[in-house]
Write a protein that holds these residues in place. Sequence first.
Motif: not given
Length: 196
Positions: A15, A32-34, A39, A56, A58, A62, A68
């Motif tokens: 991460t 914004a954590t995907k 979120d 934020n 990333d 997947e 995360t």
Amino acid sequence: MTSRQAQIDRRTSETKIQIDLRIDGRGTSQIATKIPFFDHMLTLFSRHSLCDLTVNADGDVEVDFHHTVEDVGIALGQAFTKALGDKRGIRRYGWAYLPMDETLARVVIDFSGRPFLHYKAPEGVASIGGFSFTLLEEFLRAFCTNAAVNLHVEILYGRDAHHMCEAVFKGLAKAVDQACQLDPRVEDIPSTKGTL
């Protein structure tokens, strides 16, 4: 008053997390954590704690959301530790009973410098979309350890997974807000030990 804010940049092979926290804010956020549901929970935390928060993240979503969620909890805990400094003048303790429709949660926090999590929730709660309900405890443990707080979270009753998560995040927000407030009667560190 000294500005109580912190920036954290946490990078691992799994991460990349950037957090900007301002404790004495108005509850504004950019998250914004995907992970849309996460979120939503972090936005609620910011709004109800009145902390300004930018996150934020990333991460390898997947593979799984776990890395995360946990790493955001770690970085957010570190941000509170940094922003509060020696904790001079804070109320230290905070608590909230938070209703959310059929759910009632109790959250109690002590910015004691000694991390401990007590967590009690129903077993076998369904996932919320792809967000496993067990990630709630992982987030709380990571936050608790890195903020060095004594945190007691109990979902007293509830049925809906979304409502239970939301009650906990809002309850945590209200408890954190109360504990981090400056008390004009407290001129030093709120401990007989002289340190927290």
